[in-house]
Every structure is written in structure tokens, then in C-alpha cells.
Motif scaffolding. Structure first.
Motif, PDB file in Angstrom:
ATOM      1  N   GLU A   1     -16.746  -4.235  24.143  1.00  0.00           N
ATOM      2  CA  GLU A   1     -15.312  -4.090  24.026  1.00  0.00           C
ATOM      3  C   GLU A   1     -14.815  -2.997  24.963  1.00  0.00           C
ATOM      4  O   GLU A   1     -15.503  -2.014  25.224  1.00  0.00           O
ATOM      5  CB  GLU A   1     -14.932  -3.757  22.589  1.00  0.00           C
ATOM      6  CG  GLU A   1     -15.269  -4.874  21.603  1.00  0.00           C
ATOM      7  CD  GLU A   1     -14.825  -4.532  20.202  1.00  0.00           C
ATOM      8  OE1 GLU A   1     -14.243  -3.447  20.025  1.00  0.00           O
ATOM      9  OE2 GLU A   1     -15.048  -5.353  19.296  1.00  0.00           O
ATOM     10  N   ALA A   2     -13.583  -3.191  25.435  1.00  0.00           N
ATOM     11  CA  ALA A   2     -13.010  -2.255  26.405  1.00  0.00           C
ATOM     12  C   ALA A   2     -12.943  -0.846  25.845  1.00  0.00           C
ATOM     13  O   ALA A   2     -13.299   0.123  26.524  1.00  0.00           O
ATOM     14  CB  ALA A   2     -11.622  -2.730  26.818  1.00  0.00           C
ATOM     15  N   VAL A   3     -12.472  -0.706  24.602  1.00  0.00           N
ATOM     16  CA  VAL A   3     -12.324   0.629  24.018  1.00  0.00           C
ATOM     17  C   VAL A   3     -13.686   1.291  23.869  1.00  0.00           C
ATOM     18  O   VAL A   3     -13.838   2.497  24.112  1.00  0.00           O
ATOM     19  CB  VAL A   3     -11.590   0.547  22.666  1.00  0.00           C
ATOM     20  CG1 VAL A   3     -11.585   1.901  21.982  1.00  0.00           C
ATOM     21  CG2 VAL A   3     -10.160   0.053  22.865  1.00  0.00           C
ATOM     22  N   GLY A   4     -14.710   0.529  23.487  1.00  0.00           N
ATOM     23  CA  GLY A   4     -16.056   1.091  23.393  1.00  0.00           C
ATOM     24  C   GLY A   4     -16.564   1.566  24.730  1.00  0.00           C
ATOM     25  O   GLY A   4     -17.204   2.621  24.837  1.00  0.00           O
ATOM     26  N   PHE A   5     -16.286   0.811  25.779  1.00  0.00           N
ATOM     27  CA  PHE A   5     -16.681   1.212  27.123  1.00  0.00           C
ATOM     28  C   PHE A   5     -15.983   2.511  27.521  1.00  0.00           C
ATOM     29  O   PHE A   5     -16.612   3.418  28.071  1.00  0.00           O
ATOM     30  CB  PHE A   5     -16.324   0.109  28.125  1.00  0.00           C
ATOM     31  CG  PHE A   5     -16.577   0.489  29.562  1.00  0.00           C
ATOM     32  CD1 PHE A   5     -17.828   0.311  30.131  1.00  0.00           C
ATOM     33  CD2 PHE A   5     -15.561   1.036  30.332  1.00  0.00           C
ATOM     34  CE1 PHE A   5     -18.064   0.665  31.452  1.00  0.00           C
ATOM     35  CE2 PHE A   5     -15.784   1.399  31.656  1.00  0.00           C
ATOM     36  CZ  PHE A   5     -17.041   1.212  32.216  1.00  0.00           C
ATOM     37  N   ILE A   6     -14.700   2.606  27.227  1.00  0.00           N
ATOM     38  CA  ILE A   6     -13.941   3.798  27.611  1.00  0.00           C
ATOM     39  C   ILE A   6     -14.429   5.021  26.849  1.00  0.00           C
ATOM     40  O   ILE A   6     -14.506   6.124  27.403  1.00  0.00           O
ATOM     41  CB  ILE A   6     -12.437   3.569  27.391  1.00  0.00           C
ATOM     42  CG1 ILE A   6     -11.950   2.443  28.305  1.00  0.00           C
ATOM     43  CG2 ILE A   6     -11.645   4.844  27.677  1.00  0.00           C
ATOM     44  CD1 ILE A   6     -10.550   1.967  28.003  1.00  0.00           C
ATOM     45  N   GLU A   7     -14.773   4.854  25.589  1.00  0.00           N
ATOM     46  CA  GLU A   7     -15.314   5.976  24.817  1.00  0.00           C
ATOM     47  C   GLU A   7     -16.623   6.470  25.421  1.00  0.00           C
ATOM     48  O   GLU A   7     -16.855   7.684  25.529  1.00  0.00           O
ATOM     49  CB  GLU A   7     -15.516   5.556  23.367  1.00  0.00           C
ATOM     50  CG  GLU A   7     -14.221   5.370  22.595  1.00  0.00           C
ATOM     51  CD  GLU A   7     -14.442   4.851  21.188  1.00  0.00           C
ATOM     52  OE1 GLU A   7     -15.611   4.484  20.879  1.00  0.00           O
ATOM     53  OE2 GLU A   7     -13.476   4.807  20.400  1.00  0.00           O
ATOM     54  N   ALA A   8     -17.484   5.528  25.820  1.00  0.00           N
ATOM     55  CA  ALA A   8     -18.747   5.914  26.456  1.00  0.00           C
ATOM     56  C   ALA A   8     -18.483   6.575  27.802  1.00  0.00           C
ATOM     57  O   ALA A   8     -19.165   7.541  28.187  1.00  0.00           O
ATOM     58  CB  ALA A   8     -19.632   4.678  26.637  1.00  0.00           C
ATOM     59  N   HIS A   9     -17.485   6.082  28.509  1.00  0.00           N
ATOM     60  CA  HIS A   9     -17.105   6.668  29.799  1.00  0.00           C
ATOM     61  C   HIS A   9     -16.615   8.099  29.603  1.00  0.00           C
ATOM     62  O   HIS A   9     -16.970   9.006  30.377  1.00  0.00           O
ATOM     63  CB  HIS A   9     -16.016   5.812  30.436  1.00  0.00           C
ATOM     64  CG  HIS A   9     -15.777   6.086  31.877  1.00  0.00           C
ATOM     65  ND1 HIS A   9     -14.804   5.444  32.607  1.00  0.00           N
ATOM     66  CD2 HIS A   9     -16.390   6.935  32.753  1.00  0.00           C
ATOM     67  CE1 HIS A   9     -14.832   5.877  33.850  1.00  0.00           C
ATOM     68  NE2 HIS A   9     -15.775   6.791  33.970  1.00  0.00           N
ATOM     69  N   ASP A  10     -15.815   8.307  28.590  1.00  0.00           N
ATOM     70  CA  ASP A  10     -15.291   9.638  28.284  1.00  0.00           C
ATOM     71  C   ASP A  10     -16.427  10.607  27.963  1.00  0.00           C
ATOM     72  O   ASP A  10     -16.430  11.765  28.412  1.00  0.00           O
ATOM     73  CB  ASP A  10     -14.317   9.537  27.116  1.00  0.00           C
ATOM     74  CG  ASP A  10     -13.565  10.835  26.862  1.00  0.00           C
ATOM     75  OD1 ASP A  10     -13.366  11.604  27.817  1.00  0.00           O
ATOM     76  OD2 ASP A  10     -13.167  11.073  25.712  1.00  0.00           O
ATOM     77  N   GLU A  11     -17.393  10.158  27.180  1.00  0.00           N
ATOM     78  CA  GLU A  11     -18.543  11.000  26.839  1.00  0.00           C
ATOM     79  C   GLU A  11     -19.317  11.387  28.092  1.00  0.00           C
ATOM     80  O   GLU A  11     -19.762  12.538  28.235  1.00  0.00           O
ATOM     81  CB  GLU A  11     -19.454  10.267  25.862  1.00  0.00           C
ATOM     82  CG  GLU A  11     -18.869  10.107  24.469  1.00  0.00           C
ATOM     83  CD  GLU A  11     -19.792   9.355  23.535  1.00  0.00           C
ATOM     84  OE1 GLU A  11     -20.947   9.085  23.946  1.00  0.00           O
ATOM     85  OE2 GLU A  11     -19.376   9.028  22.407  1.00  0.00           O
ATOM     86  N   LEU A  12     -19.500  10.427  28.998  1.00  0.00           N
ATOM     87  CA  LEU A  12     -20.206  10.718  30.250  1.00  0.00           C
ATOM     88  C   LEU A  12     -19.457  11.754  31.071  1.00  0.00           C
ATOM     89  O   LEU A  12     -20.059  12.710  31.586  1.00  0.00           O
ATOM     90  CB  LEU A  12     -20.376   9.429  31.052  1.00  0.00           C
ATOM     91  CG  LEU A  12     -20.983   9.585  32.459  1.00  0.00           C
ATOM     92  CD1 LEU A  12     -22.414  10.103  32.363  1.00  0.00           C
ATOM     93  CD2 LEU A  12     -20.941   8.254  33.208  1.00  0.00           C
ATOM     94  N   LEU A  13     -18.147  11.579  31.198  1.00  0.00           N
ATOM     95  CA  LEU A  13     -17.335  12.534  31.954  1.00  0.00           C
ATOM     96  C   LEU A  13     -17.424  13.928  31.349  1.00  0.00           C
ATOM     97  O   LEU A  13     -17.602  14.924  32.071  1.00  0.00           O
ATOM     98  CB  LEU A  13     -15.882  12.071  31.996  1.00  0.00           C
ATOM     99  CG  LEU A  13     -15.557  10.926  32.959  1.00  0.00           C
ATOM    100  CD1 LEU A  13     -14.205  10.317  32.612  1.00  0.00           C
ATOM    101  CD2 LEU A  13     -15.565  11.419  34.391  1.00  0.00           C
ATOM    102  N   ASN A  14     -17.306  14.019  30.031  1.00  0.00           N
ATOM    103  CA  ASN A  14     -17.368  15.327  29.369  1.00  0.00           C
ATOM    104  C   ASN A  14     -18.720  16.003  29.583  1.00  0.00           C
ATOM    105  O   ASN A  14     -18.795  17.219  29.806  1.00  0.00           O
ATOM    106  CB  ASN A  14     -17.091  15.176  27.873  1.00  0.00           C
ATOM    107  CG  ASN A  14     -15.624  14.922  27.581  1.00  0.00           C
ATOM    108  OD1 ASN A  14     -14.753  15.377  28.316  1.00  0.00           O
ATOM    109  ND2 ASN A  14     -15.345  14.188  26.521  1.00  0.00           N
TER     110      ASN A  14
END
Length: 205
Positions: free
Chosen positions: A135-148
Motif C-alpha cells: 500500500e502507498a501509505v505503508g511505503f511512505i511510512e517506510a520511506h519516512d523511517e529510512l529518511l529519519n
């Protein structure tokens, strides 16, 4: 330190969508819809509210993804604020950082990309995630964690005002790059963020 943009910012995201004070509104600029003149056949179509139309167009997932990336954009800008205001950089007499932020706000996507380290463009545009959530939102959450995670690694290694200043610059460039990518008003954001920084004691030459 307070959240950088405060609570009053308006973000024009797509042609008819604006977020202000946490509320999404759909607007049309102008006295009349030009399509009614050029395409009179639309007058025979069923009349729908904006909400009904959007449900029919299945825009909810797109808007959720857009809003999630707005949060990431804000987080990137917040890091720039912290580097400027919470490290002693601003108190040291720095006037260069805000000047660069203003300049970045006037640049387009291509020009901003030149101010961002290649590694960080890759992390933003083509992130290497161990898992690819469906899911898009799940991908974005994982992306956010990587960025942080990557941001914390960079911040821990900053030891001089010069390194802090440079990181505050390209981190803001990254936030504005993302703003462009999701259709936000990058120039308006940069001006607003500069005003907020000044209200917290930052100076501009």
C-alpha cells in the motif's frame, strides 16, 4: 522550539486543493468555469458536489499519499530549522543560511537538485527499502523511517558551524525539492519559513 511552519500555512497542492489549518478545501480561482463556455455539453451532466465527484474519481488514496509526503517535507524543513536555531549557528552571527533558503525558494526542481548531494536525491527519489509495502501509505511510512535514520546519522557527524550550515542548506533544498514534486508552493513555503526563523532570532544579510 515550536514546529517551524506554525498552524496557519496554506499549501496549494493541486489545481483545486488547498490545505490550511489542517483542513483541505477545494477552490476555483475566477468568476466562472471556462469549461462551461468551451464545452457546453457538460451542462447536461449530473450535478455533483465536490465531495461526490472526488469519491467517484477515487482520489482518496492519492490525497493520503500526498498528505503523508507533506509531513515528510515538513520534517525535512524542521531539521533545517533545528540546525540553524538549536546548534548555536544562528547565535554565532550567521546571516548566510536564510539568504540561501530564499534563493532556493525561487529555484525550479532541476536547479534545486544541483544543491542536493546525489546520495540524498537517491534516498528521496529511489529509496532502497528492505521491504516494499504493497500500500502507498505503508511505503511512505517506510520511506519516512529510512529518511529519519539517514538524517540522524548525518546530524551526529556534524562538528563545526560550517558543516552545520551546509547541511541546513541542502536539507532545506531537499524539503523544497519535495514541495515541488508534490505540487506545493515552494516559494511561498520558503518565505514563510524564513519569517518563522526570523521570529526565533535568525538573521538575514
Amino acid at each position: 522550539m515550536q514546529r517551524a511552519p506554525g498552524t496557519t500555512i496554506g499549501l496549494p497542492l493541486i489545481s483545486l486543493r488547498q490545505i490550511q489549518n489542517g483542513t483541505a478545501e477545494y477552490i476555483h480561482e475566477g468568476a466562472e468555469f471556462p469549461c462551461l463556455k468551451e464545452c457546453p455539453e457538460v451542462l447536461g451532466l449530473p450535478k455533483l458536489t465536490v465531495e461526490e465527484y472526488l469519491v467517484g474519481q477515487e482520489t482518496a488514496l492519492f490525497e493520503q499519499a500526498q498528505d503523508a509526503y507533506l509531513e515528510i517535507m515538513q520534517n525535512l524543513a524542521d531539521i533545517s530549522f533545528e540546525l540553524l536555531l538549536d546548534t548555536g549557528l544562528s547565535e554565532s552571527g550567521d546571516t548566510e543560511t536564510l539568504q540561501v533558503w530564499r534563493e532556493f525558494g525561487r529555484r525550479n526542481l532541476t536547479a534545486l537538485a544541483k544543491e542536493i548531494p546525489d546520495e540524498w536525491l537517491d534516498i528521496l527519489m529511489v529509496p532502497e527499502l528492505e521491504e516494499q509495502p504493497g500500500e502507498a501509505v505503508g511505503f511512505i511510512e517506510a520511506h519516512d523511517e529510512l529518511l529519519n535514520k539517514k538524517i540522524q546519522e548525518v546530524v551526529r557527524g556534524l562538528t563545526t558551524f560550517d558543516s552545520i550550515r551546509e547541511t541546513a542548506k541542502w536539507m532545506m533544498a531537499l524539503a523544497l525539492f519535495l514541495a515541488h514534486a508534490i505540487g506545493a508552493d515552494a516559494k511561498g513555503l520558503s518565505e514563510h519559513w524564513i519569517d518563522i526563523a526570523k521570529s526565533h532570532g535568525a538573521k538575514e544579510s
